[in-house]
Design a protein around this motif. Structure first.
Motif, mmCIF file in Angstrom:
data_model
loop_
_atom_site.group_PDB
_atom_site.id
_atom_site.type_symbol
_atom_site.label_atom_id
_atom_site.label_comp_id
_atom_site.label_asym_id
_atom_site.label_seq_id
_atom_site.Cartn_x
_atom_site.Cartn_y
_atom_site.Cartn_z
ATOM 1 N N ARG A 142 -67.178 116.115 46.507
ATOM 2 C CA ARG A 142 -67.892 116.575 47.697
ATOM 3 C C ARG A 142 -68.618 115.424 48.384
ATOM 4 O O ARG A 142 -68.629 115.334 49.621
ATOM 5 N N HIS B 157 -65.968 113.338 50.167
ATOM 6 C CA HIS B 157 -65.532 114.023 51.379
ATOM 7 C C HIS B 157 -66.596 113.919 52.472
ATOM 8 O O HIS B 157 -66.259 113.742 53.654
ATOM 9 N N ARG C 61 -66.063 112.264 56.240
ATOM 10 C CA ARG C 61 -66.406 112.946 57.491
ATOM 11 C C ARG C 61 -67.437 112.133 58.297
ATOM 12 O O ARG C 61 -67.373 112.092 59.529
ATOM 13 N N SER D 196 -59.938 120.346 48.437
ATOM 14 C CA SER D 196 -60.713 120.541 47.210
ATOM 15 C C SER D 196 -60.056 121.643 46.402
ATOM 16 O O SER D 196 -59.030 122.187 46.786
ATOM 17 N N ASP E 109 -59.628 121.648 54.185
ATOM 18 C CA ASP E 109 -60.537 121.607 55.328
ATOM 19 C C ASP E 109 -59.822 120.844 56.439
ATOM 20 O O ASP E 109 -59.548 119.650 56.312
ATOM 21 N N PRO F 82 -60.127 119.909 60.309
ATOM 22 C CA PRO F 82 -60.922 119.910 61.541
ATOM 23 C C PRO F 82 -60.097 120.377 62.735
ATOM 24 O O PRO F 82 -58.952 119.968 62.922
ATOM 25 N N ARG G 73 -57.702 132.335 55.489
ATOM 26 C CA ARG G 73 -58.289 131.455 56.486
ATOM 27 C C ARG G 73 -59.735 131.841 56.757
ATOM 28 O O ARG G 73 -60.065 133.011 56.873
ATOM 29 N N ASP H 73 -62.392 126.562 59.697
ATOM 30 C CA ASP H 73 -61.441 125.445 59.663
ATOM 31 C C ASP H 73 -60.863 125.222 58.272
ATOM 32 O O ASP H 73 -60.378 124.123 57.971
ATOM 33 N N THR H 74 -60.889 126.232 57.426
ATOM 34 C CA THR H 74 -60.370 126.069 56.068
ATOM 35 C C THR H 74 -59.196 127.019 55.808
ATOM 36 O O THR H 74 -59.143 128.124 56.337
ATOM 37 N N ARG I 146 -57.114 128.444 52.356
ATOM 38 C CA ARG I 146 -57.098 128.504 50.890
ATOM 39 C C ARG I 146 -55.795 129.141 50.425
ATOM 40 O O ARG I 146 -55.399 130.198 50.906
#
Length: 204
Positions: A98, A101, A105, A118, A151, A153, A183, A186-187, A189
């Motif tokens: 984390r 990341h 960013r 992740s 993630d 963007p 969803r 912006d992610t 899974r």
């Protein structure tokens, strides 16, 4: 400063941990990471205008020096500096991921584009665009199954939030199988777990 160097009178002593500061994000503040695997650390002090994202501490909790710093110059250029001399041996746990990341960013600034994944320690993403189709491929290089969370963007702005995402899981010696995705903002899974040496291919 070499890890095995003898302590000197009035010196900082040996280093032991890296404590994350609030400047790296309130959700990470106070987390402790080990720097014992580093053969040497650079003893840093941030310049005026730079942010101290983490602080190296001695075994008894005394401040040793900055662990990671972040700086933005007047032209908008950004730089992050680590005290670690062998960054590839830093802890590879969820907290360290984390923090890394967050650093990526920060360096991207307002024009973030890189896909960050992740959900596992060795998930490798590859994003491509061709003929109006976006493809995100994630490989699981970990020995254990993982549940990738990507993630991306601008995912919502791109229209992918309403477009159908076709997900396929590729596993060695097995037939390709369809998978579901979830969803949120912006992610993306992947719903089923991705096995060792498995590949997830998402297209929209």
């Amino acid at each position: 400063m070499d890890r095995e160097a003898p302590a000197t009178p009035g010196g900082p002593g040996p280093y032991a941990t890296e404590q994350v500061c609030a400047a790296a994000g309130g959700d990470l503040a106070g987390l402790l990471l080990s720097v014992n695997t580093q053969p040497a650390l650079v003893r840093l002090r941030e310049a005026p205008g730079a942010q101290r994202w983490s602080e190296v501490r001695t075994p008894d909790g005394r401040a040793w020096g900055a662990g990671r710093t972040a700086f933005t110059n007047t032209l908008g250029g950004r730089v992050a500096v680590l005290a670690a001399t062998e960054p590839h041996t830093l802890p590879a746990d969820d907290h360290a991921q984390r923090l890394l990341h967050r650093t990526v960013r920060f360096l991207e600034g307002a024009d973030a584009r890189l896909p960050l994944v992740s959900g596992g320690p060795h998930l490798i993403p590859h994003l491509s665009h061709a003929a109006g189709v976006t493809t995100l491929t994630v490989a699981n290089g970990c020995q254990d199954p993982a549940r990738p969370v990507a993630d991306l963007p601008g995912l919502q702005a791109s229209g992918a939030a309403t477009a159908a995402v076709a997900a396929t899981v590729l596993t060695p010696l097995a037939e390709p199988r369809s998978a579901d995705t979830v969803r949120q903002g912006d992610t993306l899974r992947l719903d089923p777990e991705l096995p060792h040496r498995g590949w997830a291919v998402l297209r929209w």
